[in-house]
Motif scaffolding. Structure first.
Motif, mmCIF file in Angstrom:
data_model
loop_
_atom_site.group_PDB
_atom_site.id
_atom_site.type_symbol
_atom_site.label_atom_id
_atom_site.label_comp_id
_atom_site.label_asym_id
_atom_site.label_seq_id
_atom_site.Cartn_x
_atom_site.Cartn_y
_atom_site.Cartn_z
ATOM 1 N N GLU A 1 103.598 57.752 19.982
ATOM 2 C CA GLU A 1 104.364 58.760 19.250
ATOM 3 C C GLU A 1 105.844 58.397 19.211
ATOM 4 O O GLU A 1 106.517 58.606 18.193
ATOM 5 N N GLU A 2 106.347 57.858 20.314
ATOM 6 C CA GLU A 2 107.756 57.457 20.362
ATOM 7 C C GLU A 2 108.009 56.331 19.364
ATOM 8 O O GLU A 2 109.023 56.327 18.654
ATOM 9 N N ILE A 3 107.075 55.380 19.284
ATOM 10 C CA ILE A 3 107.191 54.276 18.325
ATOM 11 C C ILE A 3 107.200 54.810 16.897
ATOM 12 O O ILE A 3 107.919 54.313 16.027
ATOM 13 N N GLU A 4 106.408 55.846 16.648
ATOM 14 C CA GLU A 4 106.290 56.437 15.309
ATOM 15 C C GLU A 4 107.427 57.396 14.999
ATOM 16 O O GLU A 4 107.450 58.017 13.937
ATOM 17 N N GLY A 5 108.372 57.535 15.918
ATOM 18 C CA GLY A 5 109.527 58.401 15.684
ATOM 19 C C GLY A 5 109.263 59.869 15.920
ATOM 20 O O GLY A 5 110.027 60.725 15.448
ATOM 21 N N LYS A 6 108.210 60.201 16.674
ATOM 22 C CA LYS A 6 107.850 61.602 16.912
ATOM 23 C C LYS A 6 108.371 62.133 18.247
ATOM 24 O O LYS A 6 107.945 63.197 18.704
ATOM 25 N N LYS A 7 109.265 61.405 18.882
ATOM 26 C CA LYS A 7 109.884 61.832 20.131
ATOM 27 C C LYS A 7 108.846 62.155 21.203
ATOM 28 O O LYS A 7 108.897 63.195 21.863
ATOM 29 N N GLY A 8 107.894 61.224 21.383
ATOM 30 C CA GLY A 8 106.840 61.420 22.367
ATOM 31 C C GLY A 8 107.357 61.515 23.793
ATOM 32 O O GLY A 8 106.806 62.250 24.616
ATOM 33 N N TYR A 9 108.457 60.808 24.085
ATOM 34 C CA TYR A 9 108.970 60.815 25.458
ATOM 35 C C TYR A 9 109.432 62.205 25.891
ATOM 36 O O TYR A 9 109.467 62.497 27.088
ATOM 37 N N SER A 10 109.802 63.039 24.940
ATOM 38 C CA SER A 10 110.266 64.378 25.290
ATOM 39 C C SER A 10 109.139 65.233 25.860
ATOM 40 O O SER A 10 109.391 66.257 26.498
ATOM 41 N N LYS A 11 107.882 64.818 25.656
ATOM 42 C CA LYS A 11 106.735 65.559 26.189
ATOM 43 C C LYS A 11 106.488 65.265 27.662
ATOM 44 O O LYS A 11 105.849 66.043 28.353
ATOM 45 N N CYS A 12 106.955 64.103 28.133
ATOM 46 C CA CYS A 12 106.592 63.638 29.469
ATOM 47 C C CYS A 12 107.245 64.491 30.550
ATOM 48 O O CYS A 12 108.469 64.540 30.667
ATOM 49 N N VAL A 13 106.398 65.142 31.342
ATOM 50 C CA VAL A 13 106.894 66.007 32.412
ATOM 51 C C VAL A 13 107.637 65.198 33.470
ATOM 52 O O VAL A 13 108.665 65.633 33.999
ATOM 53 N N ILE A 14 107.143 63.998 33.765
ATOM 54 C CA ILE A 14 107.757 63.181 34.814
ATOM 55 C C ILE A 14 109.141 62.706 34.390
ATOM 56 O O ILE A 14 110.081 62.704 35.193
ATOM 57 N N LEU A 15 109.291 62.307 33.121
ATOM 58 C CA LEU A 15 110.595 61.865 32.650
ATOM 59 C C LEU A 15 111.611 63.001 32.652
ATOM 60 O O LEU A 15 112.812 62.770 32.752
ATOM 61 N N ARG A 16 111.130 64.230 32.527
ATOM 62 C CA ARG A 16 112.025 65.401 32.536
ATOM 63 C C ARG A 16 112.271 65.920 33.950
ATOM 64 O O ARG A 16 112.977 66.899 34.145
ATOM 65 N N SER A 17 111.669 65.281 34.946
ATOM 66 C CA SER A 17 111.736 65.777 36.317
ATOM 67 C C SER A 17 113.167 65.791 36.850
ATOM 68 O O SER A 17 113.932 64.864 36.617
#
Length: 222
Positions: A159-175
């Motif tokens: 999703e991130e590659i496709e420009g859909k901001k997939g990383y914003s979904k990741c709970v761990i990255l937002r920790s």
């Protein structure tokens, strides 16, 4: 740190392409993936003897170089823990979600492929190669597949590659609170993180020297 992989069959120009990138981008670590047995020290020599005698790892410090030799095949996560460069380019197709560039052959094209040599870019064109590395590389995802966001880590990277901001979904990255058990990160839902943080702050307020700001580190053995 940002990751990208150049993959495809042997003799398709992957190494040559990486060499071109390295002429312009200096802060790069290259990880070469191979399916053959490695031997940095011939049988019977010092490093080989020490490893065969039971050493988990042998590090050789030479004049202007360091060689690390382990009998274990390390995970991508462990390799990245030793890296502090701006980019990491993998030569080969790692079993880890990241953008990938295909250089040809009979290998099935990975769904995380962002460009195909000879179709989307000229592998001999230095500027095009640099553009792909600069614009398509992504920071590493935790790759825990914890399911807290309802998707796999591979789905998030796609999703991130496709420009859909997939990383914003990741709970761990937002920790804002991280817990590691035996070196592996334990996924925690945000409300659990909040409970732990607020409880600790409540206790810390009564400690001498508590200032109410800054990074807090707690370490203990179970």
């Amino acid at each position: 740190m940002k990751l990208i992989a150049f993959y495809g069959a042997s003799e398709t120009g992957k190494t040559r392409a990486i060499e071109k990138v390295l002429k312009k981008i200096r802060d790069v670590t290259v990880v070469k993936i191979t399916h053959t047995n490695l031997s940095f020290d011939k049988h019977g020599k010092d490093s080989d003897r020490l490893l065969r005698s039971g050493a988990r790892m042998v590090v050789t410090l030479g004049e202007g170089e360091t060689v690390l030799h382990s009998l274990e095949s390390w995970s991508i996560e462990k390799i990245l823990s030793f890296v502090n460069t701006e980019y990491v380019i993998f030569e080969g197709n790692p079993d880890f979600p990241m953008p990938k560039v295909y250089f040809g052959g009979k290998e099935k094209i990975d769904e995380l492929t962002v460009a195909i040599a000879g179709k989307d870019f000229d592998p001999e064109n230095e500027e095009e190669l640099i553009g792909i590395v600069s614009n398509s590389s992504l920071p590493p995802i935790p790759n825990l597949n914890c399911g807290l966001c309802g998707a796999t880590c591979k789905d998030i990277v796609k999703e991130e590659i496709e420009g859909k901001k997939g990383y914003s979904k990741c709970v761990i990255l937002r920790s804002f609170l991280k817990v590691r058990l035996r070196g592996k990160e334990v996924p925690l839902m945000p409300f659990i993180q909040g409970m732990i943080r607020d409880s600790l702050i409540g206790m810390f307020k009564h400690l001498k020297g508590f200032e109410g700001s800054g990074k807090v580190e707690i370490e203990f053995n179970l």
